[in-house]
Design an enzyme around this catalytic site. Sequence first.
Site, PDB file in Angstrom:
ATOM      1  N   THR A  31       0.825  -1.207   0.000  1.00  0.00           N
ATOM      2  CA  THR A  31       0.000   0.000   0.000  1.00  0.00           C
ATOM      3  C   THR A  31       0.860   1.259   0.000  1.00  0.00           C
ATOM      4  OG1 THR A  31      -1.569  -1.252   1.308  1.00  0.00           O
ATOM      5  CG2 THR A  31      -1.906   1.119   1.206  1.00  0.00           C
ATOM      6  N   LYS A 115       7.769   1.656  12.396  1.00  0.00           N
ATOM      7  CA  LYS A 115       7.808   2.068  13.810  1.00  0.00           C
ATOM      8  C   LYS A 115       8.378   0.981  14.707  1.00  0.00           C
ATOM      9  CE  LYS A 115       3.058   0.593  14.064  1.00  0.00           C
ATOM     10  NZ  LYS A 115       2.923   0.394  12.625  1.00  0.00           N
ATOM     11  N   GLU A 139      10.138   9.835   9.565  1.00  0.00           N
ATOM     12  CA  GLU A 139       8.967  10.662   9.862  1.00  0.00           C
ATOM     13  C   GLU A 139       7.672   9.843   9.789  1.00  0.00           C
ATOM     14  OE1 GLU A 139       8.633  14.360  10.575  1.00  0.00           O
ATOM     15  OE2 GLU A 139       6.880  13.258  11.237  1.00  0.00           O
ATOM     16  N   GLY A 197     -12.187  -1.543   6.647  1.00  0.00           N
ATOM     17  CA  GLY A 197     -10.750  -1.541   6.375  1.00  0.00           C
ATOM     18  C   GLY A 197      -9.946  -0.707   7.354  1.00  0.00           C
ATOM     19  N   GLU A 200      -7.497  -4.508  11.159  1.00  0.00           N
ATOM     20  CA  GLU A 200      -7.046  -5.724  10.491  1.00  0.00           C
ATOM     21  C   GLU A 200      -7.799  -6.944  11.015  1.00  0.00           C
ATOM     22  OE1 GLU A 200      -2.765  -6.003  10.024  1.00  0.00           O
ATOM     23  OE2 GLU A 200      -2.627  -3.873  10.515  1.00  0.00           O
ATOM     24  N   ASP A 211       0.719  -0.916  19.102  1.00  0.00           N
ATOM     25  CA  ASP A 211       1.076  -0.013  18.008  1.00  0.00           C
ATOM     26  C   ASP A 211       1.347   1.397  18.555  1.00  0.00           C
ATOM     27  OD1 ASP A 211       0.837   0.755  14.935  1.00  0.00           O
ATOM     28  OD2 ASP A 211      -0.449   2.156  16.019  1.00  0.00           O
ATOM     29  N   LYS A 215       4.937   3.973  18.979  1.00  0.00           N
ATOM     30  CA  LYS A 215       5.010   5.367  18.546  1.00  0.00           C
ATOM     31  C   LYS A 215       5.370   6.305  19.699  1.00  0.00           C
ATOM     32  CE  LYS A 215       1.751   4.355  14.811  1.00  0.00           C
ATOM     33  NZ  LYS A 215       0.303   4.254  14.498  1.00  0.00           N
ATOM     34  N   GLY A 313      -2.685   5.061   5.994  1.00  0.00           N
ATOM     35  CA  GLY A 313      -3.241   5.083   4.648  1.00  0.00           C
ATOM     36  C   GLY A 313      -2.159   5.217   3.604  1.00  0.00           C
TER      37      GLY A 313
END
Lengths: 443, 443
Positions: A31, A115, A139, A197, A200, A211, A215, A313
């Site tokens: 993606t 990450k 970034e 979407g 997951e 997650d 970060k 995205g």
Amino acid sequence: MMPDTTTLETKNASLSSHKSPITIGLLGLGTVGTGVYKLLARFPQTAISKIAVKNLDKQRSLSQIPPNTLTAHAEDVIKDPNIDIIVELIGGKEYPYQLIRQALESGKHVVTANKVVIAHYGPELFALAAEKGVNLFFEAAVAGGIPIVLPLKTSLAGNQIQQIAGILNGTTNYILTRMEQAGLDFQAALKEAQAKGFAEADPTADIEGHDAACKISILGSIAYNAYLPQPAVYTEGISNIGAADIEMARTFGYTIKLIALAKGCENNAVDLRVHPMLVPSEHPLAKVAYENNAIWVQGDAVGDVMFYGKGAGELPTASAVVGDILFMTQALQSGQSYLAGMDFSLPGQGSIRPIADTTNAYYIRLEAEDQPGVLGHLGQACGDHNVSLDAIMQKGTHPETKTATIVLLTHEVQEADLQAALKTMQAQSSTKRIHTVLRVFQP
Amino acid sequence: MMPDTTTLETKNASLSSHKSPITIGLLGLGTVGTGVYKLLARFPQTAISKIAVKNLDKQRSLSQIPPNTLTAHAEDVIKDPNIDIIVELIGGKEYPYQLIRQALESGKHVVTANKVVIAHYGPELFALAAEKGVNLFFEAAVAGGIPIVLPLKTSLAGNQIQQIAGILNGTTNYILTRMEQAGLDFQAALKEAQAKGFAEADPTADIEGHDAACKISILGSIAYNAYLPQPAVYTEGISNIGAADIEMARTFGYTIKLIALAKGCENNAVDLRVHPMLVPSEHPLAKVAYENNAIWVQGDAVGDVMFYGKGAGELPTASAVVGDILFMTQALQSGQSYLAGMDFSLPGQGSIRPIADTTNAYYIRLEAEDQPGVLGHLGQACGDHNVSLDAIMQKGTHPETKTATIVLLTHEVQEADLQAALKTMQAQSSTKRIHTVLRVFQP
């Protein structure tokens, strides 16, 4: 939405020059990789010369890729002496870590959106990059398209950062928003997020907070100049938040958000955690809805600043990756190579304040027997452990079970005291179940 | 608030090194200069060696400044061969422009917070800086402490920017917020802003939009790679907004904000303007209250991102200036000098789309005779000029004057058509006064 590459005007950027283009090798064409390919087509100062993919025979939406650009072997890209910048977009942990290491060892600059690799191997990789005189930019690893890593490293560097509070996971924010707006319970909201979407098939990393923990480990390390690895982040997810909690929070003037927090404490310790919090409904973070992300930074000079946008995205993430590539390209074409200060190649691990030592205001929802004296017992349990109450509310009784829902809001108290009070409450025969314990965000 | 310098810990930044400090010369020791002095005390990699002030005898809050650091002559600072970076914080236009020129000519790097100089002389100064191989940074010139110049030049560089919409002036946002929240009229809100120090004794530059016009000229020039000078910005202020407009806007679901807009159009033209707008109340810009600033950026890849924070003040502005100084210090200590791509040294002036050619939805509030047929006349005037109406509302009649207040909301129409329709309405005998014409923000 963005038009297809073929209809994109080539951006006549001031970045462009008559020098020969900087050569890019892509690892991964999923993606984000597809988005990066489309965006880079605008910039004649860059040229993608090789792309490593898992499956050479896969049908791709990008029909314009010359077939000899693709390879099934990442090494073909990493070892190519003509490539200046390796862009790692594979995902995962050990394999991309190995690839990034090899790339740096070979003297390539690296841009990654990974990450997990940065949170786990950052200091080692930054040290290697510095040794080799190359750059490692990331970034896109935090909050997708939102510029936050570079602003924190540069524009805000004059500040002592008092607190960073982020909504850093779009999946959980989407779920909490739908629970709040449509009165859905957690499972129904999760299913909807999966159908759309935004979640997951295996949503564990998102809904359990891992997650977001990666970060905030990265942002905390930058803000406090100390490596704060992900496993040190105290982490709770949102799977036990009930529709009743969302409603009760609203009654008290709060919205429930999964907040990733990094807070400077005495003795250079950092309070670092991810868990759901009650955010005052008027606070800008409470208004960040659906899959959007936001990072609230409190600096002692700048005051409160917030960065808001899409945290994931194809194109938002590609925007951040391409920003890094262009910044690096600019430097390389001006004859610079290593840009110091863009990493966190820190010598030792920073010190984390244990969660038991933190202070918070708390929200507690429990079921208790619907009988006289219950509120008194709960108040007693709190008082015995130095937990002072701000509000106590009995909301609705359930005749079939002869129980009542009770919500307590505490003043700011020590976590250890709160846990002791919870233990005492749990032991009281009138307490049927302590359903939810949440902390309250203090802007 | 921030503690005094004497109690500030020296920040053990990763920026620090064992190299000799980069030497700083300050021009100006007013509000922002004092903040910069305090913050820089944290960073041993910098040293302020000279400060030019207007009045040597003035009592200062910074008692720790060595007396021989101060001079009444800016030239003493600019010509000092030991100074690496000149920090211009004087304010004004021609004088600081001359000083920045001289500093660049002498091969000094420059950091400035001066939006007027950058908006008016930017391209010339950036070209001179590039020629001399030195840097001219100006993060603090737009939106004070909020990082926006660097993110727009770097992290977001992969995007075609569709639109930037900013609340870039704290004074007007404070006034509009107080009008909305307390029902004050403009004059009362302005007086309150002056009493609280959010508006100057002569508030013209703020309330007439000139300050915001400088800032959007700078952001537009960066986003569209073309110099878009301030005088080309179509500018209207907020002084004729009435309490009735605030209330009517709310009825229709809008909040009135002074918006600085830069929008990419066909043929590389840019629609560039500052004027009050009706912002949908649910939009994040509508929620930016009091003296806060925010910049909403729409990129074709990143989607919508917003940057929020304090746009002015001693320490927020100093935060941005010090961020620039530290970024530059880092580069200088790593042996780099000129950092390309941080400016907008553009060859020619960009093309501006004339306001008459823009399309907008409009809000019109007028007083008309309270008699049958008036709404029909107004509708006719609109229809004759291709202005289609979305809503028309008669709100309250005034028996003493036999007039009624009427509000029209149009669909999106051409500005030239709208102006023609207004002329026709004005000529109708039943129209007593067209009080307010505002545009509607389209996110």
